[in-house]
Write a protein that holds these residues in place. Structure first.
Motif, PDB file in Angstrom:
ATOM      1  N   SER A 111       0.847  -1.192   0.000  1.00 43.04           N
ATOM      2  CA  SER A 111       0.000   0.000   0.000  1.00 43.04           C
ATOM      3  C   SER A 111       0.880   1.238   0.000  1.00 43.04           C
TER       4      SER A 111
ATOM      5  N   TRP B 206       0.363   5.617   0.854  1.00 40.54           N
ATOM      6  CA  TRP B 206      -0.527   6.682   1.351  1.00 40.54           C
ATOM      7  C   TRP B 206      -1.799   6.090   1.973  1.00 40.54           C
TER       8      TRP B 206
ATOM      9  N   THR C 184      -3.455   3.469   1.006  1.00 40.48           N
ATOM     10  CA  THR C 184      -4.340   2.841   0.028  1.00 40.48           C
ATOM     11  C   THR C 184      -3.708   1.568  -0.510  1.00 40.48           C
TER      12      THR C 184
ATOM     13  N   ILE D 284      -2.573  -1.468  -2.860  1.00 40.84           N
ATOM     14  CA  ILE D 284      -2.012  -1.427  -4.205  1.00 40.84           C
ATOM     15  C   ILE D 284      -3.075  -1.645  -5.287  1.00 40.84           C
TER      16      ILE D 284
ATOM     17  N   LEU E 245      -5.035   1.759  -5.881  1.00 43.23           N
ATOM     18  CA  LEU E 245      -4.380   2.984  -6.324  1.00 43.23           C
ATOM     19  C   LEU E 245      -4.840   3.324  -7.744  1.00 43.23           C
ATOM     20  N   ASP E 246      -5.176   4.579  -7.987  1.00 40.37           N
ATOM     21  CA  ASP E 246      -5.589   4.959  -9.332  1.00 40.37           C
ATOM     22  C   ASP E 246      -4.361   5.230 -10.198  1.00 40.37           C
TER      23      ASP E 246
ATOM     24  N   GLN F 241      -2.011   7.962  -8.924  1.00 42.69           N
ATOM     25  CA  GLN F 241      -1.240   7.554  -7.748  1.00 42.69           C
ATOM     26  C   GLN F 241      -0.121   6.601  -8.131  1.00 42.69           C
ATOM     27  N   LEU F 242      -0.423   5.673  -9.038  1.00 44.57           N
ATOM     28  CA  LEU F 242       0.622   4.752  -9.498  1.00 44.57           C
ATOM     29  C   LEU F 242       1.754   5.519 -10.190  1.00 44.57           C
TER      30      LEU F 242
ATOM     31  N   LEU G 263       3.782   7.269  -7.581  1.00 44.87           N
ATOM     32  CA  LEU G 263       4.625   6.314  -6.864  1.00 44.87           C
ATOM     33  C   LEU G 263       5.829   5.924  -7.716  1.00 44.87           C
TER      34      LEU G 263
END
Length: 282
Positions: A41, A43, A45, A47, A50-51, A54-55, A58
């Motif tokens: 995960s 933040w 959230t 894995i 994650l939208d 976000q991916l 990251l």
């Protein structure tokens, strides 16, 4: 002068056991000598949730720090086996997308919970059907699934893990070895599981526990046979990942937490085990 070990494994760890912020996860792992991270995960959230933005964020963080991803630590298969096959197939597709974005070759999965009072033998066919469906997605996506032996799922003991591996018989389905989880279901990992599962073993998760009470402890301080396992893997020519999953502060159905300090304790304990066996990390 000490002679450096000529065998080196790749050190990784579950970043969210350190902190919810992936920047902190990366910093602590690098301070401990790891250049890989296992992503469960970020933040806060998971894995698989994650939208795309976000991916991408990251990925930028990881690349900027020179950190690579050893595996996507998905929750796939940590649901009741009564759910439709497509439920986890769809979630695995999201995990496979995360693996593609983050350049990860492996995705961790599980072999399904079942209701209280349900005989484990009665769910075998349903489990195999679902594992075959997941393996097919993995084959199509070019990733390798790592089945983790978790308590309370079908594949919690060595014989049932072996049954899954031999029956599904997919090159995209392999074993992640978690000694602590075996201990927590009353199994002595090395004596009762190593020989039969070694042909399928692809990935080492570093966690130890006591048989007496199931409490998770630093590597080498419990009944998980960490030293014997490391020595045997070294002798067998294992040259893969060793991923720290300490669970020293808290554990829950979808993960665990240690915090930076306890994570460091876990890393140093495992380093002692590796030193005794003559294995280094990179």
């Amino acid at each position: 002068m000490a002679i450096a070990p000529n065998v080196q494994w790749v050190l990784s760890g579950f970043g969210d056991e350190i902190d919810a912020d992936p920047a902190v996860q990366i910093a602590v792992l690098q301070a401990l000598g790891a250049s890989y991270i296992e992503v469960r995960s970020a933040w806060g959230t998971n894995i698989v949730d994650l939208d795309d933005d976000q991916l991408a964020r990251l990925k930028v963080l990881l690349d900027g720090a020179g950190m690579k991803v050893s595996a996507i630590a998905s929750p796939i298969g940590k649901v009741d086996v009564s759910l439709p096959v497509e439920h986890e197939v769809e979630r695995l597709r999201r995990a496979a997308n995360a693996a593609k974005v983050l350049d990860a070759a492996y995705i961790r999965i599980f072999s399904f919970f079942y209701g209280e009072g349900v005989a484990v033998e009665s769910i075998r066919d349903a489990v195999i059907e679902r594992m075959r469906a997941l393996a097919k997605v993995a084959e199509e996506s070019g990733v390798i699934l790592l089945h983790e032996n978790e308590k309370d799922i079908f594949g919690d003991i060595p014989d049932r893990v072996l049954d899954i591996m031999e029956t599904v018989a997919s090159p995209a389905l392999r074993v992640a070895w978690d000694p602590a989880n075996f201990v927590q279901v009353g199994v002595r990992p090395f004596d009762e599981g190593y020989a039969k599962l070694r042909p399928h073993l692809e990935y080492l998760q570093v966690k130890d526990a006591r048989l007496a009470d199931g409490v998770v402890v630093p590597a080498g301080e419990g009944d998980g046979d960490l030293l014997r396992t490391v020595e045997a893997l070294k002798a067998d020519g294992y040259n893969g990942f060793a991923s720290l999953e300490p669970h020293l502060a808290d554990a829950y159905s979808l993960g665990g937490y240690s915090g930076p300090t306890a994570f460091g304790v876990a890393a140093r304990a495992f380093a002692k085990v590796l030193a005794k066996a003559g294995v280094g990390t990179k």
